[in-house]
Motif scaffolding. Structure first.
Motif, PDB file in Angstrom:
ATOM      1  N   ASP A 370      19.421  -6.545  -9.585  1.00 20.53           N
ATOM      2  CA  ASP A 370      20.295  -5.919 -10.289  1.00 20.53           C
ATOM      3  C   ASP A 370      21.498  -5.982  -9.157  1.00 20.53           C
ATOM      4  O   ASP A 370      21.344  -6.371  -7.801  1.00 20.53           O
ATOM      5  CB  ASP A 370      20.159  -4.399 -10.411  1.00 20.53           C
ATOM      6  N   ASP A 371      22.618  -5.403  -9.750  1.00 19.96           N
ATOM      7  CA  ASP A 371      23.816  -5.551  -8.877  1.00 19.96           C
ATOM      8  C   ASP A 371      24.221  -4.541  -7.932  1.00 19.96           C
ATOM      9  O   ASP A 371      24.551  -4.645  -6.923  1.00 19.96           O
ATOM     10  CB  ASP A 371      25.146  -6.096  -9.657  1.00 19.96           C
ATOM     11  N   SER A 372      23.683  -3.418  -8.463  1.00 19.79           N
ATOM     12  CA  SER A 372      23.926  -2.238  -7.386  1.00 19.79           C
ATOM     13  C   SER A 372      22.993  -1.193  -7.893  1.00 19.79           C
ATOM     14  O   SER A 372      22.425  -1.075  -9.130  1.00 19.79           O
ATOM     15  CB  SER A 372      25.537  -1.920  -7.353  1.00 19.79           C
ATOM     16  N   ILE A 373      22.929  -0.043  -6.886  1.00 20.94           N
ATOM     17  CA  ILE A 373      22.117   1.187  -7.445  1.00 20.94           C
ATOM     18  C   ILE A 373      23.189   2.069  -6.975  1.00 20.94           C
ATOM     19  O   ILE A 373      23.664   2.168  -5.516  1.00 20.94           O
ATOM     20  CB  ILE A 373      20.919   1.396  -6.521  1.00 20.94           C
ATOM     21  N   VAL A 374      23.424   3.196  -7.652  1.00 20.76           N
ATOM     22  CA  VAL A 374      24.229   4.311  -7.436  1.00 20.76           C
ATOM     23  C   VAL A 374      23.376   5.605  -7.028  1.00 20.76           C
ATOM     24  O   VAL A 374      23.266   5.896  -5.872  1.00 20.76           O
ATOM     25  CB  VAL A 374      25.200   4.653  -8.282  1.00 20.76           C
ATOM     26  N   ARG A 375      22.766   6.178  -8.028  1.00 20.78           N
ATOM     27  CA  ARG A 375      21.982   7.260  -7.692  1.00 20.78           C
ATOM     28  C   ARG A 375      20.458   7.025  -7.763  1.00 20.78           C
ATOM     29  O   ARG A 375      19.772   7.910  -7.114  1.00 20.78           O
ATOM     30  CB  ARG A 375      22.236   8.172  -8.957  1.00 20.78           C
ATOM     31  N   GLU A 404      27.140   3.913   0.040  1.00 20.85           N
ATOM     32  CA  GLU A 404      27.070   5.145   0.879  1.00 20.85           C
ATOM     33  C   GLU A 404      28.056   6.278   0.851  1.00 20.85           C
ATOM     34  O   GLU A 404      27.965   7.475   1.406  1.00 20.85           O
ATOM     35  CB  GLU A 404      26.559   4.719   2.423  1.00 20.85           C
ATOM     36  N   ALA A 405      29.226   5.937   0.156  1.00 25.62           N
ATOM     37  CA  ALA A 405      30.408   6.760   0.000  1.00 25.62           C
ATOM     38  C   ALA A 405      31.078   6.619  -1.324  1.00 25.62           C
ATOM     39  O   ALA A 405      30.864   5.671  -1.859  1.00 25.62           O
ATOM     40  CB  ALA A 405      31.313   6.384   1.364  1.00 25.62           C
ATOM     41  N   PRO A 406      31.899   7.591  -1.628  1.00 29.63           N
ATOM     42  CA  PRO A 406      32.461   7.786  -2.987  1.00 29.63           C
ATOM     43  C   PRO A 406      33.590   6.597  -2.831  1.00 29.63           C
ATOM     44  O   PRO A 406      33.840   6.167  -1.773  1.00 29.63           O
ATOM     45  CB  PRO A 406      33.114   9.218  -3.162  1.00 29.63           C
ATOM     46  N   GLU A 417      26.765  13.282  -2.032  1.00 28.49           N
ATOM     47  CA  GLU A 417      25.525  13.954  -1.932  1.00 28.49           C
ATOM     48  C   GLU A 417      24.709  13.306  -3.271  1.00 28.49           C
ATOM     49  O   GLU A 417      23.453  13.663  -2.966  1.00 28.49           O
ATOM     50  CB  GLU A 417      25.621  15.506  -2.463  1.00 28.49           C
ATOM     51  N   GLU A 418      25.192  12.629  -4.145  1.00 29.05           N
ATOM     52  CA  GLU A 418      24.436  12.198  -5.286  1.00 29.05           C
ATOM     53  C   GLU A 418      24.109  10.840  -4.770  1.00 29.05           C
ATOM     54  O   GLU A 418      23.326  10.127  -5.627  1.00 29.05           O
ATOM     55  CB  GLU A 418      25.288  12.144  -6.755  1.00 29.05           C
ATOM     56  N   ALA A 422      23.103   7.511   0.623  1.00 27.77           N
ATOM     57  CA  ALA A 422      23.919   8.086   1.614  1.00 27.77           C
ATOM     58  C   ALA A 422      23.066   8.544   2.786  1.00 27.77           C
ATOM     59  O   ALA A 422      23.607   8.511   3.957  1.00 27.77           O
ATOM     60  CB  ALA A 422      24.972   9.165   0.991  1.00 27.77           C
ATOM     61  N   ASP A 423      21.958   8.810   2.489  1.00 28.89           N
ATOM     62  CA  ASP A 423      20.798   9.350   3.406  1.00 28.89           C
ATOM     63  C   ASP A 423      19.554   8.731   3.466  1.00 28.89           C
ATOM     64  O   ASP A 423      18.785   9.744   4.120  1.00 28.89           O
ATOM     65  CB  ASP A 423      20.938  10.974   3.428  1.00 28.89           C
ATOM     66  N   ARG A 424      19.506   7.701   3.331  1.00 28.10           N
ATOM     67  CA  ARG A 424      18.078   7.175   2.810  1.00 28.10           C
ATOM     68  C   ARG A 424      18.068   5.785   3.447  1.00 28.10           C
ATOM     69  O   ARG A 424      19.098   4.797   3.191  1.00 28.10           O
ATOM     70  CB  ARG A 424      17.427   7.315   1.491  1.00 28.10           C
TER      71      ARG A 424
END
Length: 490
Positions: A370-375, A404-406, A417-418, A422-424
């Motif tokens: 896939d191209d990306s993962i957001v949430r 990792e950032a908006p 936060e979503e 960002a934290d994993r």
């Protein structure tokens, strides 16, 4: 917020921005060519669509909610007379989701008629709105496009169009590609760092400006070139050519790297690079950095297809026995906004949109590209689908770095936060989505594939460093305005 917009099958991807068009023809009406060009840019925005034309005497406008085909009836287009036009498809990044924010934004004032279409996002729109309101300007929407239009209209009372645009550029900060119509003159403007794309093309009887070259192809035209960062292009009223004004010079650019990764159509050309071939190269780089020998490599449709093709080709070149195959069938008749009132329904949404091809995955080790993962919500459901279809192992490979950032430059992205990354760590994310392994592509691989240095790409969603000052975020880069001194950023 539109129902389903925050939980549909596209939820794990950054959301499209907007698309802009500008057309100036010799003597035929420009509305239908603009309409067709907007169709070619439909992937960039589905909330609303609009066209403004000028017949040499007065301005004509039609805007509507929904897809291009829903926003216009044939009679609407026939009423839009004039050989000059601008158009817009919108996905809201600033402002409400209603007709008051649909574009192009148009206004008539003492200096003439003005229309404006905007792709991007200003970081100082609130301050400018307050300043303009204090000077007596009344606003009808909460979008940043109206802020640009009011500022430009004020400048046009005292200056010619080029000088007025130059003054407005010194005041607005953020990402923008604009198509502007002042009376029957069509202009295109790109922000000083070139964050948002804009190209100019030639037709048999005129010229066209568009967010992507695919729109020019649709009209049977020829791509001339990209509009340069900080450049104002003025189309001739008789369709015979265009003038260039380099209003702002910057040491670096800040092209959005997600245009190459996800947003632009694969058949579009950005800075002389065909997007499809860039994505195939990104897939080859993904194999080089994080290849895993599996039986099948399959894309998440449609955005992962070029990546998976390049990944499989690179694997086979090195002797891996991997097979490229379609493993997920997409239902193209499920819209983006179907109603999903419960968590169970949201999980059902993925099954409505995608169905595994059992013969591709059953009893095999599978790599999903896939191209990306957001949430991460959709990713976990996709992994479950593939496992339930009989896959023995599911590896996930992503053709972009971890988000990792908006984004503050015009992409509808989650809050920090979503964001799952960002934290994993990738290992923690793999465990959360149920994959046997997960790897991302490095930013250095992207810069190599697109032929630009990291200093010339905006990767704020990956690095947290933004090209313009955002409260609480990184400071902006220095930009030289040769003719107009820019005020300090707030």
């Amino acid at each position: 917020m539109t129902r389903g917009r925050d939980s549909g099958p596209e939820f794990d991807h950054p959301t499209e921005k907007c698309g802009v068009v500008g057309v100036s023809l010799e003597d035929r009406d420009a509305a239908f060519p603009t309409y067709y060009a907007l169709y070619a840019l439909q992937h960039r925005g589905q909330e609303s669509a609009g066209i403004v034309t000028h017949d040499g005497f007065q301005q004509h406008q039609h805007v509507g909610m929904g897809l291009v085909g829903d926003a216009f009836e044939e009679a609407d287009i026939e009423d839009l007379v004039g050989s000059a036009a601008i158009g817009h498809v919108r996905y809201p990044t600033a402002g409400s989701v209603d007709k008051s924010c649909a574009q192009p934004f148009s206004v008539s004032f003492k200096g003439g008629a003005l229309g404006l279409s905007h792709n991007g996002n200003l970081v100082n729109a609130d301050d400018l709105r307050d300043d303009l309101a204090a000077s007596g300007h009344a606003f009808t929407s909460d979008g940043d496009t109206e802020v640009i239009a009011h500022d430009l209209a004020r400048n046009l009372l005292d200056d010619d169009i080029v000088s007025a645009v130059e003054t407005t550029m010194s005041r607005i900060h953020g990402s923008y590609s604009l198509t502007i119509m002042h009376d029957d003159t069509v202009l295109g403007l790109r922000d000083p760092l070139g964050n948002r794309p804009l190209v100019v093309g030639e037709l048999e009887d005129g010229y066209v400006l568009a967010s992507e070259s695919a729109a020019i192809d649709t009209l049977g035209g020829e791509l001339v070139r990209d509009v340069r960062p900080g450049e104002l292009v003025v189309l001739h009223e008789d369709g015979s050519g265009f003038d260039s004004h380099q209003l702002v010079a910057a040491d670096n650019t800040a092209h959005c790297f997600f245009e190459y990764v996800y947003f632009a159509r694969p058949d579009s050309v950005i800075d002389d690079e065909l997007v499809y071939e860039v994505r195939r190269e990104l897939g080859r780089q993904l194999w080089a950095e994080a290849g895993v020998d599996s039986d099948v490599v399959m894309p998440v449709p449609d955005s992962g297809r070029a990546f998976a093709s390049g990944y499989a080709e690179a694997a086979q070149d090195e002797g891996a026995s991997v097979e490229f195959a379609e493993g997920l069938m997409k239902n193209r008749y499920v819209g983006r906004t179907f109603i999903m009132p419960t968590q169970e329904a949201r999980e059902q949404a993925v099954r409505l949109k995608l169905n595994p091809i059992r013969s591709t995955v059953e009893g095999k080790t599978v790599t999903v590209i896939d191209d990306s993962i957001v949430r991460g919500t959709t990713s976990s459901q996709l992994v479950d689908l593939v496992r339930e279809a009989g896959a023995e192992a599911v590896h996930v490979r992503i053709g972009a770095p971890p988000i990792e950032a908006p984004c503050y430059m015009g992409i509808d992205m989650a809050t920090r936060e979503e964001l799952i990354a960002a934290d994993r760590t990738p290992e923690e994310i793999a465990d959360e989505i149920g994959a046997d392994s997960l790897s991302y592509l490095s930013l250095s691989a992207i810069t190599a594939a697109v032929g630009k240095s990291e200093a010339d790409l905006c990767a704020g969603c990956v690095t947290g460093e933004y090209p313009y000052d955002v409260p609480g975020e990184a400071r902006d880069r220095d930009i030289d305005h040769p003719a107009v001194d820019a005020p300090a950023h707030d």
